[in-house]
Scaffold this motif. Structure first.
Motif: not given
Lengths: 302, 248
Positions: A115-129
């Motif tokens: 989330c520290e990367a300037p172009n990462v505007h959101a996270l997608e939490l992958n609890i479904s792989c």
């Protein structure tokens, strides 16, 4: 027509983005078209360390779909931070970083780092792989575990957190409500459906992992049903995915309750599908008497 | 890589369950030996990766040889002259053409086709070419005469001995004591692995189940021989790798 959509952390030029795991980090597609035309990019899942993934064969075709068991192959969060994200920063497109791992600590570490990367505007939490032995779907099929993980990641993330839901559950509404209560800023749904194909000569599963995740147009009705089911019970936005191949499909997802959509498997069949859908979307909205994206979102519930 | 509607010129059976299709396509002018195309077949979701057998850059035509292995390739056999196909290509890297030397080209089954253009170009580059072709049986054999007409020395091996040597391509190489500066091979992994014990220099082309063909899906990866953290996508960094590069 104005195609812009505002979501937590995301000012989307349009509601179309490639889905995680079907687009790598965009490099292959950047040779074909300008990535800045996309609403956003959901990049391939990141884990703390590099992962080679599962043995081959990893894919098998099914009627109107495919099974995959890639196994979260990725270069690890540090390499993604140092090479892939800076490269993507050359494009005017928000990045949604897919976060994966085997333990709660893995997810927290990846989320905190990426989330520290300037172009990462959101996270997608992958609890479904469905294709890894530890983590992944194990976190996404129990409301309590999903909530625990969501809360832990929310505590460290400086950007909004979207939770990717698994369709391989009895009651998806319960999971959706649990992660919303735990602080999720949005939902993405659906991940793949667990499936299997057998080889007619050997009698054994075609995939080396035995089972794989079913994706493609075959799963679209399941995705529409689940989004339609969850939408009235949550107050956070949904990014919909599952077999989208036409602008009519996009409209159906918006009607069901999605505020934006992601295109997965069809990138493999037609690498130009995302820009084509973006270009054709205004005409399709107009065809059905709509003057904005807003009018389409959740229409089936009004 | 481009996506193009290519026109079928001919589509004929040349051996048991094996067909040769000639296509008219602009992309033929960009092709190199050992590359492949990814074909969309009506009624099937995923494209079919098929190697390029030969091409004519001036007439804008290319040939593929495919085996009927399932419903998709069965559908392909029904196409006739004048029909069109959604085709992506050319894809992957290619066989480097080594000049004025000696080469043994080894193909197994549907691994034979990409060696045809390769043989043609090697011979044009004054390289002496010996070809060893492996098939299940006589009925499955194809292009034996075509390779001879290019000026190559040709050996055949069949699993049941109905044509050429009874056994595998590696039996032919051992029996005939075939030697050359370079090996060029395409076929199943077990065959490629066996060939690596006979040759130190040359190029191996790998087969794999693919989804996208452009390096995005990670379905067709293999590991580096030395650095186990390093991997290659067979569709993108391959399908051709120097001998010794891929970890089996």
């Amino acid at each position: 027509m104005d195609l812009r959509v505002q979501l937590p952390g995301l000012n989307l030029k349009n509601p179309i983005m490639p889905a995680s795991g079907c687009y790598g980090f965009g490099r292959e597609f950047s040779e074909l078209y300008d990535l800045s035309t996309l609403g956003a990019i959901m990049i391939k899942a990141a884990t703390p360390m590099a992962r080679f993934g599962n043995p081959l064969p990893r894919v098998a075709e099914t009627p109107n779909g495919m099974l995959n068991a890639i196994g979260l192959q990725n270069p690890g969060v540090d390499k993604i931070m140092n090479t892939e994200l800076p490269w993507l920063d050359g494009y005017d497109v928000p990045i949604i970083a897919n976060v994966a791992g085997s333990t709660l600590e893995d997810y927290v570490h990846v989320a905190k780092t990426i989330c520290e990367a300037p172009n990462v505007h959101a996270l997608e939490l992958n609890i479904s792989c469905p294709n890894v032995k530890e983590g992944g779907i194990a976190f996404g099929t129990c409301p309590q575990t999903a909530a625990l993980l969501t809360r832990a990641v929310k505590e460290v993330s400086t950007v909004p957190v979207y939770v990717k839901l698994s369709p391989n559950v009895t009651d998806i509404v319960a999971i959706a409500k649990a992660v919303e209560a735990a602080g999720a800023d949005g939902l993405t749904m659906i991940n793949t459906l667990l499936g299997m194909r057998l080889d007619l000569h050997t009698g054994k599963p075609i995939l080396a992992n035995q089972t794989g995740g079913l994706s493609g147009p075959a799963i679209k009705p399941v995705a529409i049903r689940m989004i339609h089911q969850v939408y009235p019970h949550v107050n956070i936005p949904i990014i919909g995915m599952g077999g989208i191949s036409t602008t009519e499909d996009v409209l159906e997802f918006l009607y069901a309750g999605a505020s934006a959509v992601a295109v997965g498997t069809m990138n493999f069949v037609d690498p130009y599908i995302c820009p084509n859908l973006i270009e054709q979307l205004p005409a399709t909205l107009a065809k059905y008497g709509l003057t904005s994206i807003e009018e389409a979102i959740g229409r089936s519930h009004r | 890589m481009i996506t193009e509607q290519v026109q079928v010129l001919t589509n004929r059976k040349i051996a048991e369950a094996t067909y040769e299709m000639v296509l008219q396509a602009e992309m033929a002018s960009k092709m190199k030996p050992g590359q492949f195309v990814n074909l969309k077949i009506d009624g099937f979701l995923l494209r079919r990766p098929i190697s390029i057998c030969q091409y004519d850059q001036f007439k804008h035509t290319f040939t593929i040889i495919y085996k009927v292995v399932g419903d998709g390739t069965k559908k392909l056999t029904t196409l006739q002259s004048g029909d069109s196909l959604d085709c992506m290509g050319p894809l992957g890297n290619h066989f480097p053409i080594e000049k004025e030397t000696t080469a043994i080209l080894v193909g197994g089954g549907v691994g034979v086709p990409p060696l045809y253009e390769t043989a043609k170009q090697l011979i044009a580059a004054n390289t002496q070419v010996t070809v060893v072709l492996g098939f299940a049986d006589r009925a499955a054999a194809f292009y034996v005469e075509a390779f001879k007409q290019l000026g190559a020395i040709v050996y055949v091996a069949t699993d049941n001995g109905t044509l050429g040597t009874h056994g595998r391509v590696t039996n032919v190489i051992a029996n005939e004591n075939l030697q050359a500066e370079y090996i060029y091979a395409c076929g199943p992994e077990a065959m490629l692995r066996a060939l690596e014990t006979h040759f130190e220099k040359g190029y191996l082309s790998f087969e794999a189940r693919m989804a996208c063909g452009i390096g995005a899906c990670m379905a067709c990866v293999c590991k580096d021989r030395q650095d186990t953290d390093l991997y290659y996508r067979i569709c993108k960094e391959g399908p051709v790798f120097p001998v010794g590069k891929v970890g089996f």
